[in-house]
Scaffold this motif. Structure first.
Motif, PDB file in Angstrom:
ATOM      1  N   THR A  55       0.835  -1.202   0.000  1.00  0.00           N
ATOM      2  CA  THR A  55       0.000   0.000   0.000  1.00  0.00           C
ATOM      3  C   THR A  55       0.868   1.250   0.000  1.00  0.00           C
ATOM      4  OG1 THR A  55      -1.787  -1.160   1.144  1.00  0.00           O
ATOM      5  CG2 THR A  55      -1.793   1.247   1.282  1.00  0.00           C
ATOM      6  N   GLN A  56       1.909   1.266   0.817  1.00  0.00           N
ATOM      7  CA  GLN A  56       2.806   2.421   0.863  1.00  0.00           C
ATOM      8  C   GLN A  56       3.479   2.638  -0.496  1.00  0.00           C
ATOM      9  OE1 GLN A  56       5.818   2.259   3.905  1.00  0.00           O
ATOM     10  NE2 GLN A  56       6.693   4.210   3.330  1.00  0.00           N
ATOM     11  N   PHE A  57       3.923   1.555  -1.133  1.00  0.00           N
ATOM     12  CA  PHE A  57       4.561   1.650  -2.446  1.00  0.00           C
ATOM     13  C   PHE A  57       3.586   2.246  -3.471  1.00  0.00           C
ATOM     14  CE2 PHE A  57       5.359  -0.345  -6.613  1.00  0.00           C
ATOM     15  CZ  PHE A  57       6.639   0.123  -6.862  1.00  0.00           C
ATOM     16  N   LEU A  58       2.372   1.719  -3.513  1.00  0.00           N
ATOM     17  CA  LEU A  58       1.395   2.196  -4.499  1.00  0.00           C
ATOM     18  C   LEU A  58       0.911   3.612  -4.182  1.00  0.00           C
ATOM     19  CD1 LEU A  58      -0.461  -1.188  -4.986  1.00  0.00           C
ATOM     20  CD2 LEU A  58       0.928   0.013  -6.706  1.00  0.00           C
ATOM     21  N   GLU A  59       0.777   3.936  -2.906  1.00  0.00           N
ATOM     22  CA  GLU A  59       0.403   5.313  -2.528  1.00  0.00           C
ATOM     23  C   GLU A  59       1.488   6.301  -2.954  1.00  0.00           C
ATOM     24  OE1 GLU A  59      -2.161   7.122  -1.170  1.00  0.00           O
ATOM     25  OE2 GLU A  59      -3.390   5.320  -1.378  1.00  0.00           O
ATOM     26  N   THR A  60       2.739   5.891  -2.797  1.00  0.00           N
ATOM     27  CA  THR A  60       3.855   6.753  -3.198  1.00  0.00           C
ATOM     28  C   THR A  60       3.808   6.995  -4.706  1.00  0.00           C
ATOM     29  OG1 THR A  60       5.165   5.887  -1.364  1.00  0.00           O
ATOM     30  CG2 THR A  60       6.368   7.042  -3.098  1.00  0.00           C
ATOM     31  N   LEU A  61       3.518   5.956  -5.466  1.00  0.00           N
ATOM     32  CA  LEU A  61       3.383   6.123  -6.925  1.00  0.00           C
ATOM     33  C   LEU A  61       2.173   6.997  -7.269  1.00  0.00           C
ATOM     34  CD1 LEU A  61       4.249   2.574  -8.310  1.00  0.00           C
ATOM     35  CD2 LEU A  61       5.590   4.682  -8.514  1.00  0.00           C
ATOM     36  N   LYS A  62       1.116   6.837  -6.518  1.00  0.00           N
ATOM     37  CA  LYS A  62      -0.085   7.652  -6.738  1.00  0.00           C
ATOM     38  C   LYS A  62       0.219   9.135  -6.521  1.00  0.00           C
ATOM     39  CE  LYS A  62      -4.817   8.026  -5.061  1.00  0.00           C
ATOM     40  NZ  LYS A  62      -5.777   7.491  -4.096  1.00  0.00           N
ATOM     41  N   GLN A  63       1.146   9.428  -5.600  1.00  0.00           N
ATOM     42  CA  GLN A  63       1.547  10.816  -5.332  1.00  0.00           C
ATOM     43  C   GLN A  63       2.581  11.309  -6.349  1.00  0.00           C
ATOM     44  OE1 GLN A  63      -0.116  12.552  -3.111  1.00  0.00           O
ATOM     45  NE2 GLN A  63      -1.270  10.693  -2.659  1.00  0.00           N
ATOM     46  N   LYS A  64       2.860  10.480  -7.365  1.00  0.00           N
ATOM     47  CA  LYS A  64       3.817  10.807  -8.443  1.00  0.00           C
ATOM     48  C   LYS A  64       5.256  10.900  -7.937  1.00  0.00           C
ATOM     49  CE  LYS A  64       0.290  11.595 -11.286  1.00  0.00           C
ATOM     50  NZ  LYS A  64      -0.607  10.481 -11.115  1.00  0.00           N
ATOM     51  N   ASP A  65       5.539  10.225  -6.834  1.00  0.00           N
ATOM     52  CA  ASP A  65       6.889  10.209  -6.255  1.00  0.00           C
ATOM     53  C   ASP A  65       7.598   8.915  -6.653  1.00  0.00           C
ATOM     54  OD1 ASP A  65       9.192  10.461  -4.767  1.00  0.00           O
ATOM     55  OD2 ASP A  65       8.184  10.405  -2.811  1.00  0.00           O
ATOM     56  N   VAL A  66       8.062   8.864  -7.895  1.00  0.00           N
ATOM     57  CA  VAL A  66       8.712   7.664  -8.415  1.00  0.00           C
ATOM     58  C   VAL A  66       9.996   7.365  -7.643  1.00  0.00           C
ATOM     59  CG1 VAL A  66       9.812   6.641 -10.447  1.00  0.00           C
ATOM     60  CG2 VAL A  66       7.667   7.898 -10.701  1.00  0.00           C
ATOM     61  N   GLU A  67      10.761   8.393  -7.306  1.00  0.00           N
ATOM     62  CA  GLU A  67      12.012   8.181  -6.555  1.00  0.00           C
ATOM     63  C   GLU A  67      11.722   7.595  -5.181  1.00  0.00           C
ATOM     64  OE1 GLU A  67      15.050   8.342  -7.928  1.00  0.00           O
ATOM     65  OE2 GLU A  67      13.929   8.841  -9.750  1.00  0.00           O
ATOM     66  N   ARG A  89      17.547   1.095 -10.856  1.00  0.00           N
ATOM     67  CA  ARG A  89      16.652   2.240 -10.640  1.00  0.00           C
ATOM     68  C   ARG A  89      16.305   2.904 -11.969  1.00  0.00           C
ATOM     69  NH1 ARG A  89      16.242   4.233  -5.202  1.00  0.00           N
ATOM     70  NH2 ARG A  89      15.680   6.274  -6.017  1.00  0.00           N
ATOM     71  N   ASN A  90      17.306   3.074 -12.851  1.00  0.00           N
ATOM     72  CA  ASN A  90      17.055   3.703 -14.154  1.00  0.00           C
ATOM     73  C   ASN A  90      16.075   2.881 -14.981  1.00  0.00           C
ATOM     74  OD1 ASN A  90      18.671   5.957 -13.743  1.00  0.00           O
ATOM     75  ND2 ASN A  90      20.483   4.979 -14.600  1.00  0.00           N
ATOM     76  N   ASP A  91      16.275   1.565 -14.994  1.00  0.00           N
ATOM     77  CA  ASP A  91      15.371   0.695 -15.753  1.00  0.00           C
ATOM     78  C   ASP A  91      13.936   0.788 -15.226  1.00  0.00           C
ATOM     79  OD1 ASP A  91      17.525  -0.136 -17.274  1.00  0.00           O
ATOM     80  OD2 ASP A  91      17.759  -2.052 -16.222  1.00  0.00           O
ATOM     81  N   THR A  95       9.858   2.670 -16.531  1.00  0.00           N
ATOM     82  CA  THR A  95       8.638   1.861 -16.524  1.00  0.00           C
ATOM     83  C   THR A  95       7.586   2.472 -15.605  1.00  0.00           C
ATOM     84  OG1 THR A  95       9.912  -0.136 -16.950  1.00  0.00           O
ATOM     85  CG2 THR A  95       7.703  -0.440 -16.066  1.00  0.00           C
ATOM     86  N   LEU A  96       7.991   2.852 -14.404  1.00  0.00           N
ATOM     87  CA  LEU A  96       7.037   3.416 -13.450  1.00  0.00           C
ATOM     88  C   LEU A  96       6.465   4.746 -13.939  1.00  0.00           C
ATOM     89  CD1 LEU A  96       8.793   2.561 -10.064  1.00  0.00           C
ATOM     90  CD2 LEU A  96       6.860   1.387 -11.147  1.00  0.00           C
ATOM     91  N   LYS A  97       7.262   5.529 -14.634  1.00  0.00           N
ATOM     92  CA  LYS A  97       6.765   6.799 -15.183  1.00  0.00           C
ATOM     93  C   LYS A  97       5.814   6.558 -16.354  1.00  0.00           C
ATOM     94  CE  LYS A  97      10.403   9.938 -13.734  1.00  0.00           C
ATOM     95  NZ  LYS A  97      11.463  10.865 -14.133  1.00  0.00           N
ATOM     96  N   ALA A  98       6.030   5.481 -17.106  1.00  0.00           N
ATOM     97  CA  ALA A  98       5.184   5.185 -18.264  1.00  0.00           C
ATOM     98  C   ALA A  98       3.780   4.712 -17.856  1.00  0.00           C
ATOM     99  CB  ALA A  98       5.847   4.117 -19.132  1.00  0.00           C
TER     100      ALA A  98
END
Length: 162
Positions: A55-67, A89-91, A95-98
Motif C-alpha cells: 500500500t505504501q509503495f502504491l500510494e507513493t506512486l499515486k503521489q507521483k513520487d517515483v524516486e 533504478r534507471n530501468d 517503466t514506473l513513469k510510463a
C-alpha cells in the motif's frame, strides 16, 4: 392392479439404482499448490506487514513520487536484501513513469514461502473512455521476501536457498 404393481416395482428399482452408494474413496480435497512451503510460519502480522508495504509503495506512486517508490524496493540475492543499483533504478524509473497510478486496488496477497510471495494489484492510469479502446487499468505484482523475520519488497520474483 397389475399395472400398479409394475409401476411400484419399477419406481423401487429406480430408487435403488439412484441411491446406490458412491465409492468411499472419492477425492474431495483441493490439490495443494506446489509453490506452498508448509514449513513456513505465517501469521496475521506477516499479512499486515506485506499489505502495508504494498500500500505504501502504491500510494507513493499515486503521489507521483517515483524516486520515493524506488527507495522502497530491494534486490535480494543469497538471502541478503540490498537497495537497488543505479542501473536497476534507471530501468524501473522509466517503466514506473510510463504507467502512472491514478488509483489502485490490492487483488491478492499470497505467501507461498519466505522467498516466493506475491502481492497482485490493479492500477488505474486514467479513466476509461467510450471513444478510446485502450483500457485504463494495468495489473501488476510485487514480490516480498522475508529474511530473518523482516519483509523486503521486490519487483521481480527470485528464489533463494533457505
Amino acid at each position: 392392479m397389475k399395472t400398479k404393481g409394475f409401476i411400484i416395482l419399477f419406481l423401487s428399482a429406480l430408487l435403488l439404482v439412484a441411491c446406490k452408494d458412491e465409492p468411499k474413496n472419492r477425492n474431495l480435497t483441493i490439490p495443494e499448490n506446489p509453490r506452498t512451503d508448509f514449513g513456513m510460519q505465517r501469521s496475521h502480522e506477516d499479512t499486515i506487514a506485506v499489505m502495508e508495504m504494498a500500500t505504501q509503495f502504491l500510494e507513493t506512486l499515486k503521489q507521483k513520487d517515483v524516486e520515493g517508490a524506488l527507495d522502497q524496493l530491494y534486490d535480494v540475492e543469497h538471502q541478503e536484501a540490498k537497495p537497488l543499483t543505479a542501473s536497476q533504478r534507471n530501468d524501473l524509473r522509466s517503466t514506473l513513469k510510463a504507467f502512472p497510478v491514478e488509483s489502485y486496488t490490492l487483488d491478492a496477497i499470497i505467501l507461498y514461502s519466505d522467498s516466493d510471495s506475491e502481492v497482485r494489484y490493479t492500477t488505474r492510469m486514467f479513466p476509461d473512455s467510450v471513444e478510446s479502446k485502450i483500457p485504463g487499468t494495468v495489473k501488476g505484482s510485487l514480490h516480498p521476501f522475508r529474511i530473518d523475520g523482516k519483509w523486503y519488497l521486490t519487483i521481480q520474483p527470485k528464489k533463494f536457498e533457505q
